[in-house]
Structures are given as C-alpha cells and as structure tokens.
Design a protein around this motif. Sequence first.
Motif, PDB file in Angstrom:
ATOM      1  N   ASP A 187     -17.689  32.424  -0.645  1.00  0.00           N
ATOM      2  CA  ASP A 187     -17.880  32.843   0.746  1.00  0.00           C
ATOM      3  C   ASP A 187     -18.539  31.734   1.570  1.00  0.00           C
ATOM      4  OD1 ASP A 187     -16.734  35.290   0.381  1.00  0.00           O
ATOM      5  OD2 ASP A 187     -18.634  36.367   0.088  1.00  0.00           O
ATOM      6  N   GLN A 188     -19.545  31.082   0.986  1.00  0.00           N
ATOM      7  CA  GLN A 188     -20.207  29.989   1.698  1.00  0.00           C
ATOM      8  C   GLN A 188     -19.241  28.839   1.966  1.00  0.00           C
ATOM      9  OE1 GLN A 188     -23.487  29.628  -1.191  1.00  0.00           O
ATOM     10  NE2 GLN A 188     -24.909  29.814   0.545  1.00  0.00           N
ATOM     11  N   LEU A 192     -18.303  27.261   5.454  1.00  0.00           N
ATOM     12  CA  LEU A 192     -18.665  25.871   5.719  1.00  0.00           C
ATOM     13  C   LEU A 192     -17.449  24.988   5.971  1.00  0.00           C
ATOM     14  CD1 LEU A 192     -21.467  25.436   3.034  1.00  0.00           C
ATOM     15  CD2 LEU A 192     -21.790  25.419   5.517  1.00  0.00           C
ATOM     16  N   SER A 193     -16.346  25.283   5.272  1.00  0.00           N
ATOM     17  CA  SER A 193     -15.155  24.440   5.403  1.00  0.00           C
ATOM     18  C   SER A 193     -14.198  24.958   6.463  1.00  0.00           C
ATOM     19  CB  SER A 193     -14.427  24.324   4.062  1.00  0.00           C
ATOM     20  OG  SER A 193     -14.008  25.596   3.617  1.00  0.00           O
ATOM     21  N   VAL A 200      -7.715  32.664   4.562  1.00  0.00           N
ATOM     22  CA  VAL A 200      -8.999  33.333   4.446  1.00  0.00           C
ATOM     23  C   VAL A 200      -8.983  34.410   3.362  1.00  0.00           C
ATOM     24  CG1 VAL A 200      -8.609  34.985   6.340  1.00  0.00           C
ATOM     25  CG2 VAL A 200     -10.933  34.319   5.756  1.00  0.00           C
ATOM     26  N   TYR A 201      -9.021  33.933   2.138  1.00  0.00           N
ATOM     27  CA  TYR A 201      -9.208  34.829   1.002  1.00  0.00           C
ATOM     28  C   TYR A 201      -9.881  34.023  -0.101  1.00  0.00           C
ATOM     29  CZ  TYR A 201      -4.869  32.603  -0.568  1.00  0.00           C
ATOM     30  OH  TYR A 201      -3.910  31.683  -0.906  1.00  0.00           O
ATOM     31  N   ASP A 202     -10.560  34.746  -0.983  1.00  0.00           N
ATOM     32  CA  ASP A 202     -11.407  34.119  -1.986  1.00  0.00           C
ATOM     33  C   ASP A 202     -10.726  33.002  -2.761  1.00  0.00           C
ATOM     34  OD1 ASP A 202     -14.030  34.635  -2.171  1.00  0.00           O
ATOM     35  OD2 ASP A 202     -13.905  35.910  -3.936  1.00  0.00           O
ATOM     36  N   ARG A 203      -9.557  33.276  -3.300  1.00  0.00           N
ATOM     37  CA  ARG A 203      -8.926  32.350  -4.223  1.00  0.00           C
ATOM     38  C   ARG A 203      -8.399  31.091  -3.543  1.00  0.00           C
ATOM     39  NH1 ARG A 203     -11.270  32.967  -8.848  1.00  0.00           N
ATOM     40  NH2 ARG A 203     -11.639  35.189  -9.204  1.00  0.00           N
ATOM     41  N   TYR A 234     -19.501  26.886  -6.924  1.00  0.00           N
ATOM     42  CA  TYR A 234     -19.282  25.495  -7.309  1.00  0.00           C
ATOM     43  C   TYR A 234     -20.484  24.633  -6.922  1.00  0.00           C
ATOM     44  CZ  TYR A 234     -14.391  26.901  -7.819  1.00  0.00           C
ATOM     45  OH  TYR A 234     -13.233  27.536  -8.213  1.00  0.00           O
ATOM     46  N   VAL A 235     -20.660  23.535  -7.667  1.00  0.00           N
ATOM     47  CA  VAL A 235     -21.724  22.570  -7.388  1.00  0.00           C
ATOM     48  C   VAL A 235     -21.104  21.182  -7.278  1.00  0.00           C
ATOM     49  CG1 VAL A 235     -23.884  21.532  -8.162  1.00  0.00           C
ATOM     50  CG2 VAL A 235     -23.389  23.931  -8.701  1.00  0.00           C
TER      51      VAL A 235
END
Length: 244
Positions: A187-188, A192-193, A200-203, A234-235
């Motif tokens: 979601d972040q 942010l991007s 606009v969906y999670d995957r 993710y990091v």
Amino acid sequence: MNTASPHILVVDDDPALRELMSDYLLENQFQVTAVATGTEMNAVLQETVIDLVLLDLRLGGEDGMQLARRLRDVSELPVIIMTGKQDEADRVMGLEIAADDYVTKPFSNREMLARIRAVLRRYQSRAEASPSGHNVKRRAYRFAGWELNLLARRLISPDGTRVEISNGEFNLLLALCEQPQRVLSRDQLLELSRLHGAEVYDRSIDVQILRLRRKIEVDASTPKMIRTERGAGYVFEPRVDVLH
C-alpha cells in the motif's frame, strides 16, 4: 566506468588542456566530460548528472563570467573557475557571484585535484547536515554504482549505459530510493510511486518489483538490493546517495 564516482564537467576551449585534465581526473577515479563552449556545457547539464563544473572564464567568443553567473542563478552545482595569472579582477568577480573556488593557469594537476576534492567534500558535508525535509531540488540518486537521474528520468548502470525502464518502474525505483533500508508495504509503495488507474491493485507492485529486479539485480532470483520482507512488503537495501 562506475557511475558512483563524481562526474566533473570541464569547460575550456583549449583542446590540449581538456585532454590533459580529462586523463588526469580519469586516473583519479572521476568521471569526466570535457567541452569547449557554453552551448555544449548547457547540453551536457540537461542530459547528465554533474557533480562539479570546472569553468574557464576566458572562452573564445563567449563571456565565461556570464556563463558562471547563469549557472549559479539556476543551480546549486559546485563551480570552480579557471583564470589566468594576470586576471585578478576575474577571480574577484567570480567569487562574488558565488563560485566555490578558483585555480590560476598554469596550475599543477595536484592543485586542481585538491581543490576539486575540497569543494566536493564541503558540498557533501552540507548535504548530510541538511534536514531531511529541506526543499533543495534533488537531481539524482546513486546506489551500488547505479544512477537514477531525476531530471532526465534515466537509469544508468554501473558501466555507464542507459537502461530502459517504464514510467511505472521509474516511479517505483524513485520511491525505493527515497526510503532506503525501510520496510515498505505494498500500500505504501502504491501511494509513494503513484501507480494508479489500471494498475491500482496489490499485485501490480509485485509485477513492477520483479521487472526492476531483472534490470538492476545481478540475479533476479536471489535479489540483494530489493529484498522481500515476508508478510510486510519490500526493503531497498543499498546505501543511497542524494545529489542536489
């Protein structure tokens, strides 16, 4: 050539001096672009992330002082001016328009190198001391030898070649560079991007991450830079340097 090395733009109409300075700076682990005119200088600045400009004030047919003044008006880019031994008035005027330093021709390579390194250190210290919320315009991010040019919206690999990326991939990599070493949820990252509309969906984030890994990782199947934090997001692992 490693794009993590500072990139120096030499502006001088003497071809022998341009070649001499380019060779010496390359030997000392700098990237170098050398041009003869203000027009060429402006073209390079539009396309390339430059760390410092070394500018001769006595360009044939051009007003080097005016070029320096215009450069200072539109940018905080470090500038070192080059003047002749008898040109004290030029040195004074150059410093008055906020050039960072000057070298007097003829100069030794070691003196030139010392002045370049000193100016770059001052700018780096100033950037590190600035609060994270400052309004200074950012020109690029550098990480693990890569360079993300924000002005030209380009990704440059450690060997200096341009890597084609989509608008969505660019925005996602920009978001990661702005928040390194932090766990970012899907979601972040979506926010942010700015991946909206049809994406606009999670995957969609997972797809974009996979595409980015294929372009910047040594082995996308065992990523070292964009690490998955299971159940969280993710990091982005590399140290990221900011160029203003």
